[in-house]
Design an enzyme around this catalytic site. Structure first.
Site, PDB file in Angstrom:
ATOM      1  N   LYS A  50      37.740  43.435  36.646  1.00 50.92           N
ATOM      2  CA  LYS A  50      38.129  43.944  37.973  1.00 50.92           C
ATOM      3  C   LYS A  50      39.440  44.736  37.877  1.00 50.92           C
ATOM      4  CE  LYS A  50      35.710  40.164  40.262  1.00 50.92           C
ATOM      5  NZ  LYS A  50      35.736  38.954  41.091  1.00 50.92           N
ATOM      6  N   GLN A  94      39.812  34.370  42.548  1.00 47.04           N
ATOM      7  CA  GLN A  94      38.608  34.209  41.731  1.00 47.04           C
ATOM      8  C   GLN A  94      38.078  32.779  41.848  1.00 47.04           C
ATOM      9  OE1 GLN A  94      37.055  36.694  40.269  1.00 47.04           O
ATOM     10  NE2 GLN A  94      35.465  35.460  39.312  1.00 47.04           N
ATOM     11  N   ASP A 117      36.903  40.243  49.245  1.00 50.73           N
ATOM     12  CA  ASP A 117      35.655  39.569  48.866  1.00 50.73           C
ATOM     13  C   ASP A 117      34.733  39.324  50.058  1.00 50.73           C
ATOM     14  OD1 ASP A 117      35.297  38.993  46.109  1.00 50.73           O
ATOM     15  OD2 ASP A 117      36.919  37.521  46.181  1.00 50.73           O
TER      16      ASP A 117
HETATM   17  N1  GUN Z   1      33.180  34.070  41.352  1.00 58.12           N
HETATM   18  C1  GUN Z   1      31.925  34.486  41.132  1.00 58.12           C
HETATM   19  N2  GUN Z   1      31.654  35.605  41.835  1.00 58.12           N
HETATM   20  C2  GUN Z   1      32.800  35.907  42.509  1.00 58.12           C
HETATM   21  C3  GUN Z   1      33.148  36.951  43.398  1.00 58.12           C
HETATM   22  O1  GUN Z   1      32.352  37.828  43.732  1.00 58.12           O
HETATM   23  N3  GUN Z   1      34.438  36.909  43.890  1.00 58.12           N
HETATM   24  C4  GUN Z   1      35.309  35.931  43.545  1.00 58.12           C
HETATM   25  N4  GUN Z   1      36.511  35.979  44.092  1.00 58.12           N
HETATM   26  N5  GUN Z   1      34.988  34.938  42.725  1.00 58.12           N
HETATM   27  C5  GUN Z   1      33.746  34.930  42.206  1.00 58.12           C
END
Ligand code: GUN
Length: 292
Positions: A50, A94, A117
């Protein structure tokens, strides 16, 4: 039957990222805080991807790495600081978090205007009420993939079976598809007759994390299959990333299918960047630069 369309998320995400990069030339100070608690290896890989994607399109990443032993109060304090920092446009935490931290409480503490998110109840509520199509990144990425074949295949009136009822993928994807007037069934671990159910589907979306859960006999001819699964398996050549679909045997049965890797995964990251730009447009440019 014709060869299936390969929904190549890698190529599409590169194109989407290039488009966004051109747009972002006009907003060079856009920034995204990525909070990672602990040292889970897979989470580190995702967060690094990311951060790199941000850099590639001209977004300033603000990486925040926190100890696995951080208290909930300390984490909430850190989020509050980022909420109140007007140079930060998006915040993500995350998942999964270590067990001693209450994920719901943590996600709820993020300012919804910075909730890139789309996990905050306020944003999810708007999605579920059908008043917004701002949605979690994986769901947005799936919609981008489907949109790439809209001239040959339209979502409207299709029967969709989503396997996996998570808050991150299954449920929000159902809401976006419902907004496009498809008919949705969400299957989960207690669903009976999964095979028969899948055979009714024009579109199968699978996000479970189980190798070969979807086999050829579960897919009707001409269906579209989207595989969100990411499973690392051991082969004689080393570890390999595979999805939840028995891709080699299923693909010829389908009208279109995502590979793993290079399917939904890269689209999720691209969609996250678009989510950040969406928040910026919605809340920053219109409201006197006040994100608090
Ligand atoms: N863990 C697994 N998928 C995601 C996601 O799309 N965003 C976040 N913040 N954590 C995750």
């Amino acid at each position: 039957m014709n060869n299936p369309i390969l929904l190549n998320g890698y190529t599409l995400s590169q194109k989407k990222n290039e488009d966004l990069k051109k747009i972002l030339v006009k907003c060079p100070s856009l920034s995204l805080a990525t909070i990672l608690v602990g040292d889970d290896k897979a989470s580190h890989i995702y967060v690094q991807a990311k951060i790199k994607a941000c850099q590639n399109v001209g977004i300033n990443p603000i990486p925040v790495f926190l100890s696995k032993d951080i208290t909930e109060q300390e984490l909430l304090k850190k989020i509050e600081l980022l909420n109140n920092d007007s140079t930060v446009h998006g915040i993500l935490v995350q998942l999964p978090l270590p067990d001693h931290l209450n994920s719901h409480k943590v996600l709820e503490s993020i300012n919804p205007k910075k909730d890139v998110d789309c996990f905050h109840p306020f944003n999810i509520g708007n999605l579920y009420a059908g008043v917004s199509d701002f949605a979690p990144a994986t769901s947005v990425g799936i919609m981008m993939l489907l949109d790439s074949i809209r001239e040959q295949w339209s979502i409207e009136s299709k029967n969709v079976v989503i396997v996996g009822a998570s808050n991150i993928v299954g449920k929000p994807t159902a809401m976006l598809l419902l907004q496009k007037e498809a008919t949705i069934t969400i299957a989960h671990k207690k669903t009976k007759n999964l095979k028969e159910l899948c055979l009714t589907a024009d579109l199968i979306i699978i996000a479970v994390g189980k190798v070969n859960l979807i086999t050829k006999d579960m897919v009707r001819k001409g269906a579209v299959v989207i595989d969100v699964g990411m499973n690392r398996i051991q082969t004689e050549q080393g570890t390999k990333l595979v999805g939840d679909v028995d891709f080699e045997n299923v693909k010829d049965q389908t009208f279109a299918i995502t590979p793993v890797p290079k399917g939904v995964g890269p689209m999720t990251i691209s969609a996250l960047l678009y989510n950040l730009y969406f928040l910026y447009q919605q809340h920053y440019t219109k409201n006197n630069n006040d994100l608090r």
